[in-house]
Design a protein around this motif. Structure first.
Motif, PDB file in Angstrom:
ATOM      1  N   CYS A 108       0.880  -1.363   0.375  1.00  0.00           N
ATOM      2  CA  CYS A 108       0.094   0.110   0.290  1.00  0.00           C
ATOM      3  C   CYS A 108       0.897   1.462  -0.076  1.00  0.00           C
ATOM      4  CB  CYS A 108      -0.761   0.237   1.093  1.00  0.00           C
ATOM      5  SG  CYS A 108      -2.157   1.412   1.644  1.00  0.00           S
ATOM      6  N   ASN A 152      -6.533  -3.794  -1.762  1.00  0.00           N
ATOM      7  CA  ASN A 152      -5.966  -2.553  -1.216  1.00  0.00           C
ATOM      8  C   ASN A 152      -6.493  -1.602  -0.964  1.00  0.00           C
ATOM      9  OD1 ASN A 152      -2.828  -0.502  -1.650  1.00  0.00           O
ATOM     10  ND2 ASN A 152      -3.841  -0.874   0.318  1.00  0.00           N
ATOM     11  N   CYS A 204       1.318   4.973   7.847  1.00  0.00           N
ATOM     12  CA  CYS A 204      -0.110   4.818   7.876  1.00  0.00           C
ATOM     13  C   CYS A 204       0.418   3.857  10.071  1.00  0.00           C
ATOM     14  CB  CYS A 204      -0.142   3.416   7.585  1.00  0.00           C
ATOM     15  SG  CYS A 204      -1.968   2.593   7.898  1.00  0.00           S
ATOM     16  N   CYS A 246     -10.107  -0.998   1.601  1.00  0.00           N
ATOM     17  CA  CYS A 246      -9.880  -0.493   3.184  1.00  0.00           C
ATOM     18  C   CYS A 246     -10.024   1.098   3.223  1.00  0.00           C
ATOM     19  CB  CYS A 246      -7.574  -0.196   2.872  1.00  0.00           C
ATOM     20  SG  CYS A 246      -7.411   0.357   5.033  1.00  0.00           S
ATOM     21  N   CYS A 263      -3.306  -3.792   3.044  1.00  0.00           N
ATOM     22  CA  CYS A 263      -1.949  -3.717   3.213  1.00  0.00           C
ATOM     23  C   CYS A 263      -1.496  -4.022   1.825  1.00  0.00           C
ATOM     24  CB  CYS A 263      -1.394  -4.119   3.910  1.00  0.00           C
ATOM     25  SG  CYS A 263      -1.924  -2.948   5.352  1.00  0.00           S
TER      26      CYS A 263
END
Ligand code: SF4
Length: 106
Positions: free
Chosen positions: A45, A79, A51, A82, A73
């Motif tokens: 990601c 991805n 993050c 999320c 991730c």
């Protein structure tokens, strides 16, 4: 292997994840999400480095963390599903405790 990779890992991610011996000291190390992220050896990601969740997930069970990391991730396909990713994408900062599935970290 344990010494070299683990030292590098701690340097990059700033902490030693709990319960990682299954990964750190076996051939399974290449499947560790941190190894993949550090070595960019798969999809990662684009928000991962900023993050806090990626560190947050370490707290309870490393296998749970691995499962979440693989589901979001490190998943090229999933991805952008999320919840944190969606908020970051529109320019906002998600709550620290927001999990990728939209639940709150306890
Ligand atoms: S939790 Fe979401 S935004 Fe954060 S690194 Fe994982 S997929 Fe990216």
């Amino acid at each position: 292997m344990f010494v070299d990779y683990t030292r590098e890992c701690q340097y990059k991610i700033g902490f030693l994840p709990l319960d990682t011996s299954l990964y750190c000291s076996t051939e399974k190390y290449k499947q560790c999400p941190f190894y993949i992220a550090i070595n960019q050896s798969g999809h990662v990601c684009k928000y991962l480095n900023q993050c806090p969740s990626f560190e947050h997930f370490k707290a309870e069970n490393f296998d749970d963390f691995v499962s979440i990391a693989y589901k979001y991730c490190l998943s090229e396909k999933n991805n952008n599903n999320c919840k944190r990713f969606k908020i970051r994408k529109r320019g906002d900062m998600p709550a620290l405790d927001l999990m990728p599935d939209g639940s709150m970290f306890k």
